[in-house]
Design an enzyme around this catalytic site. Sequence first.
Site, PDB file in Angstrom:
ATOM      1  CB  SER A 138       6.172   3.900 -10.106  1.00 10.74           C
ATOM      2  OG  SER A 138       6.135   2.818  -9.214  1.00 10.74           O
ATOM      3  CG  ASP A 153       3.529   5.450  -7.511  1.00 12.07           C
ATOM      4  OD1 ASP A 153       3.918   6.035  -8.540  1.00 12.07           O
ATOM      5  OD2 ASP A 153       3.571   4.214  -7.381  1.00 12.07           O
TER       6      ASP A 153
END
EC number: 2.3.1.296
Length: 532
Positions: free
Chosen positions: A53, A172
């Site tokens: 991320s 993600d």
Amino acid sequence: MEEQVFKGDPDTPHSISFSGSGFLSFYQAGAVDALRDLAPRMLETAHRFAGTSAGAVIAALAICGIEMDEYLRVLNVGVAEVKKSFLGPLSPSCKMVQMMRQFLYRVLPEDSYKVTTGKLHVSLTRLTDGENVVVSEFTSKEELIEALYCSCFVPVYCGLIPPTYRGVRYIDGGFTGMQPCAFWTDAITISTFSGQQDICPRDCPAIFHDFRMFNCSFQFSLENIARMTHALFPPDLVILHDYYYRGYEDAVLYLRRLNAVYLNSSSKRVIFPRVEVYCQIELALGNECPERSQPSLRARQASLEGATQPHKEWVPKGDGRGSHGPPVSQPVQTLEFTCESPVSAPVSPLEQPPAQPLASSTPLSLSGMPPVSFPAVHKPPSSTPGSSLPTPPPGLSPLSPQQQVQPSGSPARSLHSQAPTSPRPSLGPSTVGAPQTLPRSSLSAFPAQPPVEELGQEQPQAVALLVSSKPKSAVPLVHVKETVSKPYVTESPAEDSNWVNKVFKKNKQKTSGTRKGFPRHSGSKKPSSKVQ
């Protein structure tokens, strides 16, 4: 290659892992700046960087040597963009993702994929089966940016259609591994959330056990719950900047722990931090330079002297210390130690010290009075209802008995003005009415023995007049006598207190003798007698 005793050894390979953080990447940026300032070799000798991320973006910037200030400026603009709409980052008009991609295209060099290949490990989550995938091979700058974009993409939050990397859709990487490559034994883990990582916030947990979520250890605390909310829905910029400083401080604490391990090691084989070549010892250990520590020490000593100075001070001759008292040439104690309040209680003529003769030619002045502080008397019940007793201001010295006793037949002498006396005697601190005639003499004879012979002649007359005019006032007078029977005299060390004790002692003996033969109704005068 020698076996590594402690991770972070500059002579053996070590790794750095950045967790997912969202908008709280301010924390990780502060940690990177601390390592650059205090232990630059730690970043230079790291052979692997892992991130997921926003942590993957921080790792890429650290490898390419890009300053964190540029990233934080773009992040500030993105936070302001998110705050414009009510839905925040969930609003369709939010351009946060596009702004981040434009930032990466602008700051990353063209050969960034060559520098990051084999060194940067980006954690992804494959959309088809939900497996965690770590990629570290990049063939172009665009491919590197796409991998970073896929690692930051949160469905519905960033959009509805996930991006692709080499033809496969990814989302993600924090869904399958919040702390990427945590299984590396040489990895120095940096996390925005409190847990078992090397550099992370230290909170007081609500329970003693951690819980695992997204393959990462978290402490169950209110602070961690707030951080999870701030990671997706950014707070104010002031709070985000506090996260930056918190990350910097936690990295410094980590370096201090490593220094302690190295210094306490018997074999000295724990290389990091080899303080003489690896870390700036003054900053890492928190030691201040001598030049910086001296002014603070002087200021601290000055503050201590200032705190103790008002308790006892030496007053020079002629200096009144802001009051209108007489000049003092000896060391005196301040008002804090002499008495709590000036004499303001009504005292009958029986307890008053004998009056000193007044000057006939010059008005009464404070310059001719001795520097003696008289006792503080607590205020008893007033003998006359409705009488007001003014108290002198704290800046003035307490009034002496010479200023309190004045004849009632003549105008009362004050410091600044003269006022006619009323038929009823006033019991204020400035004047005490008593029908007595005092011989007038010069004030220069003040230290002489007071006229004790006239005390027995005049006081029975004063008591008789007071009782005949108002008989009920005799009971409070007895109470006043008991209150001030043992006066506490505070005086200057330079003055002799024998004459004061003699006057009070004689006055007390005479008062008790007068009380025994005092009639309740007015009668004939008693023959005067001298004090024995």
